[in-house]
Each structure stands twice: as structure tokens, then as C-alpha cells.
Design a protein around this motif. Structure first.
Motif, PDB file in Angstrom:
ATOM      1  N   GLY A  29       3.177  17.499 -12.937  1.00 16.25           N
ATOM      2  CA  GLY A  29       3.602  18.554 -12.010  1.00 16.25           C
ATOM      3  C   GLY A  29       3.209  19.932 -12.500  1.00 16.25           C
ATOM      4  O   GLY A  29       2.796  20.794 -11.712  1.00 16.25           O
ATOM      5  N   GLU A  30       3.308  20.163 -13.824  1.00 18.71           N
ATOM      6  CA  GLU A  30       2.956  21.472 -14.385  1.00 18.71           C
ATOM      7  C   GLU A  30       1.466  21.760 -14.229  1.00 18.71           C
ATOM      8  O   GLU A  30       1.064  22.892 -13.967  1.00 18.71           O
ATOM      9  CB  GLU A  30       3.366  21.529 -15.860  1.00 18.71           C
ATOM     10  N   ILE A  31       0.651  20.716 -14.379  1.00 16.19           N
ATOM     11  CA  ILE A  31      -0.802  20.880 -14.212  1.00 16.19           C
ATOM     12  C   ILE A  31      -1.118  21.267 -12.767  1.00 16.19           C
ATOM     13  O   ILE A  31      -1.919  22.170 -12.505  1.00 16.19           O
ATOM     14  CB  ILE A  31      -1.540  19.581 -14.606  1.00 16.19           C
ATOM     15  N   LEU A  32      -0.456  20.595 -11.817  1.00 10.92           N
ATOM     16  CA  LEU A  32      -0.699  20.882 -10.398  1.00 10.92           C
ATOM     17  C   LEU A  32      -0.234  22.295 -10.038  1.00 10.92           C
ATOM     18  O   LEU A  32      -0.881  22.983  -9.236  1.00 10.92           O
ATOM     19  CB  LEU A  32       0.009  19.840  -9.529  1.00 10.92           C
ATOM     20  N   ILE A  33       0.877  22.729 -10.607  1.00 11.29           N
ATOM     21  CA  ILE A  33       1.352  24.098 -10.364  1.00 11.29           C
ATOM     22  C   ILE A  33       0.369  25.101 -10.957  1.00 11.29           C
ATOM     23  O   ILE A  33       0.017  26.107 -10.322  1.00 11.29           O
ATOM     24  CB  ILE A  33       2.760  24.298 -10.962  1.00 11.29           C
ATOM     25  N   LYS A  34      -0.112  24.829 -12.169  1.00 14.52           N
ATOM     26  CA  LYS A  34      -1.055  25.723 -12.840  1.00 14.52           C
ATOM     27  C   LYS A  34      -2.348  25.870 -12.036  1.00 14.52           C
ATOM     28  O   LYS A  34      -2.971  26.936 -12.014  1.00 14.52           O
ATOM     29  CB  LYS A  34      -1.356  25.194 -14.239  1.00 14.52           C
ATOM     30  N   GLN A  35      -2.742  24.784 -11.353  1.00 14.72           N
ATOM     31  CA  GLN A  35      -3.960  24.809 -10.534  1.00 14.72           C
ATOM     32  C   GLN A  35      -3.729  25.437  -9.157  1.00 14.72           C
ATOM     33  O   GLN A  35      -4.666  25.568  -8.373  1.00 14.72           O
ATOM     34  CB  GLN A  35      -4.505  23.390 -10.350  1.00 14.72           C
ATOM     35  N   GLY A  36      -2.489  25.785  -8.856  1.00 14.39           N
ATOM     36  CA  GLY A  36      -2.177  26.402  -7.568  1.00 14.39           C
ATOM     37  C   GLY A  36      -2.098  25.413  -6.421  1.00 14.39           C
ATOM     38  O   GLY A  36      -2.151  25.800  -5.252  1.00 14.39           O
ATOM     39  N   LEU A  37      -1.942  24.130  -6.741  1.00 13.24           N
ATOM     40  CA  LEU A  37      -1.907  23.084  -5.712  1.00 13.24           C
ATOM     41  C   LEU A  37      -0.484  22.695  -5.332  1.00 13.24           C
ATOM     42  O   LEU A  37      -0.277  22.014  -4.320  1.00 13.24           O
ATOM     43  CB  LEU A  37      -2.665  21.838  -6.208  1.00 13.24           C
ATOM     44  N   LEU A  38       0.481  23.113  -6.129  1.00 14.62           N
ATOM     45  CA  LEU A  38       1.871  22.697  -5.921  1.00 14.62           C
ATOM     46  C   LEU A  38       2.776  23.887  -6.230  1.00 14.62           C
ATOM     47  O   LEU A  38       2.503  24.677  -7.137  1.00 14.62           O
ATOM     48  CB  LEU A  38       2.183  21.521  -6.862  1.00 14.62           C
ATOM     49  N   THR A  39       3.859  24.011  -5.451  1.00 13.18           N
ATOM     50  CA  THR A  39       4.836  25.072  -5.729  1.00 13.18           C
ATOM     51  C   THR A  39       5.983  24.516  -6.556  1.00 13.18           C
ATOM     52  O   THR A  39       6.208  23.290  -6.598  1.00 13.18           O
ATOM     53  CB  THR A  39       5.390  25.667  -4.429  1.00 13.18           C
ATOM     54  N   GLN A  40       6.715  25.401  -7.190  1.00 12.12           N
ATOM     55  CA  GLN A  40       7.844  24.982  -8.015  1.00 12.12           C
ATOM     56  C   GLN A  40       8.903  24.282  -7.163  1.00 12.12           C
ATOM     57  O   GLN A  40       9.480  23.272  -7.586  1.00 12.12           O
ATOM     58  CB  GLN A  40       8.447  26.197  -8.725  1.00 12.12           C
ATOM     59  N   SER A  41       9.146  24.785  -5.959  1.00 13.33           N
ATOM     60  CA  SER A  41      10.171  24.174  -5.098  1.00 13.33           C
ATOM     61  C   SER A  41       9.745  22.764  -4.664  1.00 13.33           C
ATOM     62  O   SER A  41      10.587  21.857  -4.568  1.00 13.33           O
ATOM     63  CB  SER A  41      10.422  25.055  -3.870  1.00 13.33           C
ATOM     64  N   GLN A  42       8.427  22.587  -4.407  1.00 18.06           N
ATOM     65  CA  GLN A  42       7.945  21.245  -4.040  1.00 18.06           C
ATOM     66  C   GLN A  42       8.119  20.278  -5.205  1.00 18.06           C
ATOM     67  O   GLN A  42       8.504  19.114  -5.013  1.00 18.06           O
ATOM     68  CB  GLN A  42       6.474  21.317  -3.626  1.00 18.06           C
ATOM     69  N   LEU A  43       7.822  20.737  -6.417  1.00 18.52           N
ATOM     70  CA  LEU A  43       7.992  19.886  -7.593  1.00 18.52           C
ATOM     71  C   LEU A  43       9.451  19.500  -7.781  1.00 18.52           C
ATOM     72  O   LEU A  43       9.774  18.334  -8.074  1.00 18.52           O
ATOM     73  CB  LEU A  43       7.457  20.594  -8.838  1.00 18.52           C
ATOM     74  N   GLU A  44      10.351  20.464  -7.613  1.00 20.16           N
ATOM     75  CA  GLU A  44      11.783  20.168  -7.769  1.00 20.16           C
ATOM     76  C   GLU A  44      12.244  19.148  -6.735  1.00 20.16           C
ATOM     77  O   GLU A  44      13.031  18.249  -7.042  1.00 20.16           O
ATOM     78  CB  GLU A  44      12.586  21.473  -7.652  1.00 20.16           C
ATOM     79  N   GLU A  45      11.747  19.278  -5.486  1.00 20.85           N
ATOM     80  CA  GLU A  45      12.093  18.315  -4.445  1.00 20.85           C
ATOM     81  C   GLU A  45      11.559  16.928  -4.801  1.00 20.85           C
ATOM     82  O   GLU A  45      12.260  15.918  -4.654  1.00 20.85           O
ATOM     83  CB  GLU A  45      11.511  18.788  -3.099  1.00 20.85           C
ATOM     84  N   ALA A  46      10.343  16.865  -5.325  1.00 18.69           N
ATOM     85  CA  ALA A  46       9.742  15.579  -5.712  1.00 18.69           C
ATOM     86  C   ALA A  46      10.513  14.945  -6.863  1.00 18.69           C
ATOM     87  O   ALA A  46      10.722  13.725  -6.887  1.00 18.69           O
ATOM     88  CB  ALA A  46       8.278  15.787  -6.096  1.00 18.69           C
TER      89      ALA A  46
END
Length: 565
Positions: free
Chosen positions: A9-26
């Protein structure tokens, strides 16, 4: 396999593909269901499967392989299919890529599935070097490597070992009950099913089943070109045709007249329409199955391959409130797809859009579509008259074939309706002379037309094998083309040794200016109209094709085979 300190999840956020709120929901969903985080992210459309695979590859420091870059292609000379059986590969979505000593590289979706890795070690008797690939790419690559083709080949070979039936010359004496019985036998059903599956997998638009004196021909049309495949035994022809008739709800007993029908098949969770046609020939009945796979066709104008300039002209024309828009070209040049894309672009809850077609190839949500039925009097002209009483904003006429349809279409365009239609002409200026030739008054043609677009489809070079080439010096000089490297077709496993994969559009768009209206009203010929249109900025089909060559999309040979100067 060295792990990165960063989590997926951190890699996807770093790449701008995922938001923090989406990761928390997942993560909340993962805690509730106990499923892999990658699956939850893709199922909820937070990221694509490719994004997950790419991030996993970074996290685990192992290669990501795909069909697009040609890295998901197994070595052909190492007998890899013997190391990992077909059934295991399909069940667990794994594909052997290459063997180096005692190390076997294997592509799989989840390289963290230790049970699958252990089973691979045991089956192949090798150490396993995992690679990452998407599920969709793995399914397609497994089919190519182990082969739906092999299943079809086996079914075809079995057709020659089945006890020979009644000779083709004696077909008329065969009872209807016998024909139906043979059509419902397992080998025939399997053969028809596998023909359809292979054709869909290979992106074929048509299947041709053709009877001759001593054999059957079976051919697939892929990217506009017919390719022969291994045919079944000749004695199965009556049963094959009958099976197609049963599926298409045709009259099995009628063998003297042409028949049309259709049915729907489901392949990999998507429904595909099959339009069938059967005609009598001197050696038996010939069948053609048209495959209408909506999932394989884009109805977005931006994705059809128009140049930026032509795309702007088309969009400017189709958002007008009234007038007539013609698309011209031969059969199979993609006119229907362009019409559907144009209607899809302008449709809205505020517009009443009605089409009359022969046949209706694809169903577009939000558009009222009518099928022509000449046998009961529902022709293009009669349908158009009825449409005018249905308060339409936009109308689409599948094809203008006669003066009656042409005049109604033009008059509708002059009385506040936007009308789309097609003509069979070789270029855009010829559409004007064709309308006048069939009897439409020049002043009506001049007043009603907004834009005429001619188009063709050219095959795109395979990205995996295209090789450098040189532009002919005479073309560079005549068309003032840049002296840059272009490409030509070669052929590889990815493109079935054709050198091409997929098709794109080449166009010439003639916007009808005030000067052109004056020339049309004065009955100027097509050559004079072309000269004026090119002075106003129209790019010819040939020059549009050359632009695709310069941009590395297609080859000079392909353009010359489709259009000429």
C-alpha cells in the motif's frame, strides 16, 4: 527474493496511484474478510491489477512480465510444457518461461503463495524463480502456449477417425432426423464450440466454413485478412451446418435458399453476439459467422485512432444541432463503429436519438435502435418517415441506397435534425457526386451537408517484432516527409507470424465550407471538389496513411495495399 522495507500500500501511495483513505478502507476490508490486500484493492477499483503487480514486483524485488512488452513468452525449445502440465498451469495460473540449469523461471500472479511454489518445485523437480504477471495476461499466455489450438486440432483430427457418414453427393437422401441427430452428437458440438473459442481468442471478426468437392475450407478473418486453419473431415459438413442452424434458430430442412440468424455465446464471463449466414453452393451449404464482441471494440472517438486535427473537425461537426453527416468507405472499413462512437459521444438524457440499421450490430444503451425488415415493408425510407413523427433530435440511417432515403435524410437535416448516414464511395468528394447521380438536387446536397468523412482500416505493426525500414525517397520528396526511421512487418509468435496486431483508422475529413457549397450547387466534379477541400486543409487518405507510417504505427506496404494516391 529480497523484500523492500515499504509495504504494498505504501508503494502505491508513493507512486500516486492510491490515497491514504483508500488504503485505510482496504485494510478494514482485509481485516474483516482475511483476503490478500492486492485482491481487495483491485476488486474495489482503487487500483488496477497491473498497478498491484508492478508494486509487488518492487516490494519483492522480482521482475514484472507482460504480454505487451513480449516478456511473458515461454521458450519454445526447452520442452517446458512437459515440466508443468497444462491442467496445473490453468488451475493455478502459472506459466513456465525459461529454464537455466536447475532454475525454472515461472510467471504467476501471487509469488507469495508458498504452497503453489512448493508444488511447482515438486512437479518440475527444479528450483523456482518467480516472476509476476497479471491474471488476464497469464490466461491469454497460457492459452497461447498450451493452446486452445491444440484442443481444436485434436477435435479436427478426431473428425477424420469417426466412421464416415453419407457421402456429400447423397446428402439429399439423408433424413431430417438423421441430420439433427448428427448435429447434436458430442464431437460436432465440441468442434463448433472450439471453433468459436479459438476465433474469439485470436480476435477474428468472421469464421468461414466453405464446402468444396473433396474437402471443407475453414478460415478466420483477423484484422481484415482471411487465414486458413485446419479443417474437419468433409463428411461432418451437414452436421456442422445443421448445428449452426439449430443455434441460430434457422430452418434446418431448408437447404435451397439463403438464411440469416444469430445467437449469443458466453466466453470468460462476457457475452458475445454471433451473426450467422448460410447460403447454398454447388457442393453444399456455406456458413459465415460474424463475431460481434462489444468488449473488443471501442466506441470512444478518442480511441479510434483519428489524428488530432481530424478528431477536432469531427467533434465540431457532430455537436451541431442540425445537418447531414456522411461516412464513406467500402464494406469492412469501420463505418458502423465510427457512427456508434459518434452517437455515444453526443448521447445524453436530453436528446432523443433513433437509428435504423441493417442489421443492428451492437446495442448502445440510451439509443433507440430499429432493425430494417423489408419483407414487411420496414425499409430505410419508411422508417425515416416514421422517425420524424417520434420527435427525434438525432437520427442515424445505416446506409443511403436510393433517392427516396437520400432525400428524406437531407430534408430532415434541413429541418432541424442532426442526421448521420453512410455511403459506399472510395473517397469523401465522391459522396457528393454519388448523391447527385442517384437523383438528389444539387442545391439540396449543398444546403444539407456539414461534413463528409472517408475512412479505411489499416493493420498496426506488432510491437514485439517490428523492425526498422527506410521510407522510399520519392515519397519523402513528393510529400515533404521527415527523414526519420520507420518500421516494417517481420512476424513472431505474438502476432501469428503476420507482423501485425490490431487495426487503426485512416481518414480524410471534408468540411463543407461556403465555397464548397457553391461548387456543389454548380455541379462541379469530384476532382475539383477535392482540390478545393485540400486547399482548405483536408488531408487525403493516402497522406493520412503516410503520417501513420512516419509515426511508427503501420508500414508503407500496408498503406499501399489499402489506398492509392
Amino acid at each position: 527474493m529480497r523484500k523492500s522495507k515499504l509495504k504494498l500500500g505504501e508503494i502505491l501511495i508513493k507512486q500516486g496511484l492510491l490515497t491514504q483513505s483508500q488504503l485505510e478502507e482496504a485494510l478494514r476490508l482485509q481485516k474483516r474478510h482475511g483476503r490478500p490486500i492486492g485482491d481487495i484493492l483491485t476488486e474495489n477499483n482503487f487500483v488496477s491489477e497491473k498497478d498491484v503487480c508492478d508494486a509487488l514486483a518492487r516490494q519483492l524485488d522480482i521482475p514484472f512480465v507482460s504480454l505487451k512488452d513480449g516478456s511473458l513468452v515461454p521458450s519454445q525449445e526447452q520442452g517446458l510444457e512437459k515440466l508443468i502440465p497444462d491442467m496445473f498451469a490453468r488451475q493455478h495460473l502459472v506459466l513456465p518461461i525459461a529454464k537455466h540449469g536447475n532454475l525454472l523461471s515461472v510467471a504467476l500472479f501471487n509469488p507469495l503463495d508458498l504452497l503453489v511454489i512448493d508444488n511447482l518445485k515438486r512437479i518440475a523437480v527444479c528450483e523456482i524463480a518467480p516472476l509476476i504477471a497479471t491474471r488476464a495476461d497469464l490466461r491469454e499466455a497460457i492459452d497461447k502456449f498450451y493452446g486452445k489450438k491444440e484442443m481444436l486440432k485434436e477435435a479436427v483430427e478426431q473428425s477424420y477417425t469417426i466412421e464416415e457418414g453419407i457421402p456429400i453427393e447423397a446428402e439429399e437422401k439423408t433424413s431430417l432426423e438423421d441430420v439433427v441427430s448428427k448435429a447434436e452428437e458430442a464431437p460436432v458440438i465440441k468442434l463448433v464450440n472450439l471453433l468459436l473459442i479459438q476465433a474469439i481468442k485470436e480476435r477474428a471478426s468472421d469464421i468461414h466454413i466453405e464446402p468444396f468437392k473433396q474437402k471443407i475450407n475453414v478460415r478466420f478473418r483477423i484484422d481484415g485478412i482471411l487465414y486458413p486453419i485446419a479443417p474437419p473431415s468433409q463428411h461432418l459438413l451437414p452436421a456442422l451446418i445443421s448445428r449452426i442452424k439449430i443455434l441460430s434458430k434457422m430452418d434446418i430442412a431448408e437447404k435451397r435458399l439463403p438464411q440469416d440468424g444469430g445467437f449469443t455465446v458466453k466466453v470468460e464471463d462476457r457475452s458475445i453476439d454471433i451473426r450467422s449466414s448460410v447460403i447454398p453452393t454447388i457442393f453444399g451449404e456455406k456458413a459465415v459467422l460474424r463475431i460481434l464482441d462489444k468488449g473488443a471494440v471501442s466506441f470512444e472517438l478518442d480511441k479510434l485512432g483519428f489524428s488530432a486535427d481530424d478528431l477536432k473537425k469531427i467533434k465540431d461537426a457532430i455537436i451541431r444541432p442540425y445537418g447531414l453527416i456522411f461516412i464513406t468507405g467500402p464494406t469492412g472499413s469501420g463505418k458502423s463503429t465510427t457512427l456508434y462512437a459518434a452517437l455515444n459521444f453526443i448521447k445524453s438524457p436530453n436528446k432523443n436519438i433513433i437509428t435504423i440499421e441493417d442489421p443492428v450490430e451492437y446495442n448502445i444503451e440510451g439509443i433507440n435502435q430499429v432493425q430494417v425488415k423489408p419483407q414487411i415493408g420496414l425499409t430505410f425510407a419508411n422508417g425515416l418517415r416514421s422517425f420524424l413523427r417520434q420527435d427525434p433530435d438525432v437520427m442515424m440511417v445505416g446506409e443511403v441506397r436510393d433517392i427516396e432515403t437520400a432525400e428524406i435524410s437531407i430534408r430532415a437535416g434541413l429541418t432541424g435534425h442532426l442526421v448521420f448516414s453512410t455511403l459506399h464511395t472510395n473517397d469523401a468528394p465522391s459522396a457528393v457526386t454519388r448523391l447527385i447521380d442517384i437523383g438528389v438536387e444539387p442545391y439540396l446536397v449543398a444546403s444539407g451537408l456539414i461534413v463528409i468523412m472517408a475512412q479505411r482500416l489499416v493493420r498496426k505493426l506488432c510491437l514485439s517484432c517490428k523492425e526498422p525500414a527506410e521510407l522510399p525517397p520519392e515519397l519523402i520528396k513528393k510529400y515533404n516527409l521527415p527523414k526519420k526511421q520507420v518500421f516494417k512487418a517481420k512476424g513472431c509468435q505474438q502476432c501469428h507470424n503476420t507482423g501485425y496486431s490490431g487495426r487503426t483508422i485512416i481518414t480524410e475529413v471534408m468540411m463543407v465550407s461556403a465555397k464548397l457549397r457553391e461548387m456543389i450547387a454548380n455541379k462541379e466534379n469530384a476532382a475539383q471538389l477535392r482540390k478545393q477541400a485540400e486547399e482548405e486543409g483536408m488531408v487525403s487518405l493516402f497522406k493520412c496513411g503516410l503520417e501513420k507510417v512516419v509515426n511508427g504505427v503501420t508500414s508503407v506496404q500496408e498503406v499501399l495495399s489499402i489506398v492509392f494516391e
